[in-house]
Design a protein around this motif. Sequence first.
Motif, short mmCIF file in Angstrom:
data_model
loop_
_atom_site.label_atom_id
_atom_site.label_comp_id
_atom_site.label_asym_id
_atom_site.label_seq_id
_atom_site.Cartn_x
_atom_site.Cartn_y
_atom_site.Cartn_z
N ARG A 93 104.22 33.69 -27.12
CA ARG A 93 105.59 33.94 -26.68
C ARG A 93 106.54 34.01 -27.88
N GLU A 94 106.20 33.28 -28.93
CA GLU A 94 107.03 33.30 -30.13
C GLU A 94 106.63 34.40 -31.10
N ASN A 95 105.45 35.01 -30.87
CA ASN A 95 104.95 36.06 -31.77
C ASN A 95 104.46 37.21 -30.89
N SER A 96 105.29 38.19 -30.70
CA SER A 96 105.03 39.26 -29.73
C SER A 96 103.88 40.16 -30.10
N ASP A 97 103.36 40.04 -31.32
CA ASP A 97 102.21 40.84 -31.74
C ASP A 97 100.90 40.08 -31.53
N THR A 98 100.92 39.10 -30.64
CA THR A 98 99.75 38.26 -30.37
C THR A 98 99.22 38.52 -28.96
N LEU A 99 97.90 38.54 -28.83
CA LEU A 99 97.23 38.70 -27.54
C LEU A 99 96.42 37.44 -27.23
N VAL A 100 96.59 36.92 -26.04
CA VAL A 100 95.81 35.78 -25.56
C VAL A 100 94.94 36.26 -24.40
N VAL A 101 93.64 36.01 -24.49
CA VAL A 101 92.70 36.38 -23.42
C VAL A 101 91.95 35.12 -22.99
N VAL A 102 91.85 34.89 -21.69
CA VAL A 102 91.11 33.77 -21.13
C VAL A 102 90.06 34.31 -20.18
N VAL A 103 88.79 34.04 -20.45
CA VAL A 103 87.72 34.48 -19.55
C VAL A 103 86.47 33.66 -19.84
N GLY A 104 85.75 33.27 -18.80
CA GLY A 104 84.50 32.54 -18.97
C GLY A 104 83.36 33.46 -19.35
N ASP A 105 82.21 32.88 -19.63
CA ASP A 105 81.03 33.68 -19.97
C ASP A 105 80.07 33.81 -18.79
N HIS A 106 80.16 32.90 -17.83
CA HIS A 106 79.34 32.90 -16.62
C HIS A 106 79.84 31.76 -15.74
N GLU A 107 79.38 31.71 -14.50
CA GLU A 107 79.67 30.56 -13.64
C GLU A 107 78.47 29.62 -13.66
N THR A 108 78.74 28.34 -13.49
CA THR A 108 77.68 27.34 -13.48
C THR A 108 77.72 26.52 -12.20
N GLY A 109 76.59 26.39 -11.54
CA GLY A 109 76.44 25.44 -10.45
C GLY A 109 76.69 25.96 -9.05
N GLY A 110 77.31 27.12 -8.91
CA GLY A 110 77.61 27.63 -7.57
C GLY A 110 78.46 26.66 -6.78
N MET A 111 79.56 26.23 -7.37
CA MET A 111 80.40 25.21 -6.75
C MET A 111 81.16 25.76 -5.55
N ASN A 112 81.21 24.96 -4.47
CA ASN A 112 81.94 25.32 -3.26
C ASN A 112 82.95 24.25 -2.91
N ILE A 113 84.14 24.67 -2.53
CA ILE A 113 85.15 23.73 -2.04
C ILE A 113 84.88 23.55 -0.55
N GLY A 114 84.27 22.43 -0.19
CA GLY A 114 83.85 22.18 1.18
C GLY A 114 82.34 22.01 1.26
N ASN A 115 81.89 21.26 2.26
CA ASN A 115 80.46 21.11 2.51
C ASN A 115 80.21 20.96 4.01
N THR A 116 78.95 20.99 4.39
CA THR A 116 78.63 20.96 5.82
C THR A 116 79.11 19.69 6.52
N PRO A 117 78.86 18.49 5.95
CA PRO A 117 79.35 17.29 6.65
C PRO A 117 80.87 17.27 6.81
N GLY A 118 81.59 17.86 5.87
CA GLY A 118 83.04 17.83 5.94
C GLY A 118 83.64 18.90 6.83
#
Length: 562
Positions: free
Chosen positions: A294-319
């Motif tokens: 934000r202070e240096n307009s000639d700068t690029l920020v990129v955020v990205v993972g390389d893969h997913e791990t664990g197959g995480m789910n919000i929620g489960n069968t008992p719940g």
Amino acid sequence: MFSKFYSRSAKVFIAAVLIWTSLVSVVGAEEKGSAKNVILLIPDGMGISYLTATRIYKGEELSFERYVKGLMKTASADTNVTDSAAAGTAMATGYKTNNGVISVTPDGVKPDSILDAARESGKSTGLVATSRITHATPAVFTAHDPSRGNEVALATEYINNVDVILGGGRDMFLPESEGGKQPERNLVEEAKAAGYEYITNRSEIGQVDGDQILGLFAMSDLKYEIDRDKENVPSLAEMTKLAVDTLSKNDKGFFLMVEGSQIDWAGHANDPIALITDMLAFEEAVDVALEFARENSDTLVVVVGDHETGGMNIGNTPGGYQENIAVLKNATGSVNTVGAELLSKAITTDVGSSVRVVNHDIYMPLREVVDQLDGKLDYNGTDLTVDVEIANSAFTVNLPEKSVKVASQEQESDFFVENGTAYFNLKSIAELIGLQVAYGQDEDGNVTTAYWVDVKQVVEPIVGFKLTEEDVAQLTSVNWNNATTLINEVGTVVSGHALISWGSRHHTGEELPLYAYGKGANEFVGLIDNTNLPRILSYLMGVELFENEEAFMQELEKRRNQ
């Protein structure tokens, strides 16, 4: 009539042109070489559900979520489910390789990385990680090897190729004579001779003023954020700030890769506590990058993972249609901490040749168990009773009646007498003395060790919630000789309370969200392949890593605007 039709048609045409022009101005508008600085932040293993869980825990969106641009595919050369080495190679060099390989293509080519290209163009370069800095993801940006496991060799390719090196893994830079892994070379001394400032403690960060830094803050990996020694070990955000402050001294700009390494490891352990707290620590590192951009307009920020791990789910069968992520807010440590505490607090005894196994339960001679637990045993030959004292607990065994009394109250217990010897189920003894018992097995599945511990007393203060009896039974049902097995089971129990479920303890193959802010951010709109990432970065930085970059960018723009 004709003029009215013409007027309406002209307006529609002009509106269409304006819309098309605005689309073109948004996508593919940046000039080659317009991004002086690039900060690539990789939350290793982060999938969509990681963001959702962290957002629920935090109570608001993560700071970088508003900058979502598109999706990135993750397949490697030999499988649709990549590992970090192959994924990182694609993200660093623009070429696919097989799982486990560090920046060497399947036909043996060793391509330069985007970091190499930045260095060759006169820019400063940096690598930051919470793993060993020679781990797969940081390594692909500066080293080449057919195996990610050859970290001793990978470490030799860092000095003089990367200006700022921050993370764990001091052992990979020190000689064996000093407790390290290098057979002969002392890479720390070589770095100091080459002009690097060498630091090993958080307190030294404020003293750094040079252009090259080797900061190794642990002999091996750093710990999860929730377990971090906050006095002596810097956070990912603090390391990122040091790297940015140092690299930005170069008038030609810089390239910096920052990895939240252990987000992935939390996924492997199915540990939602470590996962969310490391995600929040990663967000703080992203905030450092965003503030600079934000202070240096000639700068690029990129955020990205390389893969997913664990197959995480919000929620489960008992719940059912529920989640309970708020239960994690009282945790004081990761499942690693829980596992380590259980093992350290447990009293261990040998399960010898005298053991009897009945329906998978372990029975041992009472006298042998008492001796190993440093207790007292008094045998009364007149009435055939045995008085036992172990760990401030006492009980009496009546052999003829096959009964046990605690303070004159008969208590259910499981034992049998064979050839004059009382064989007790170790679970019964544990219950009589207010503990639980778990077992350790050797590679052949033979029980070798008994672990005696008060599971609830150890675990509950760390996880921040009450365990059920089913939880305790689950934790004591696995092989405690294998610390990873125990830790993984703790992750399963904790996830159950948060109503989180998992599909795997390994990587999964889906595409990942990509976020970008600053110069050239809109070049990432849509679905890209992981090999596209360094090609776009090279074009925006103007470092000429690839041939025909203009044609490549035109093709991307055409694909987006069709």
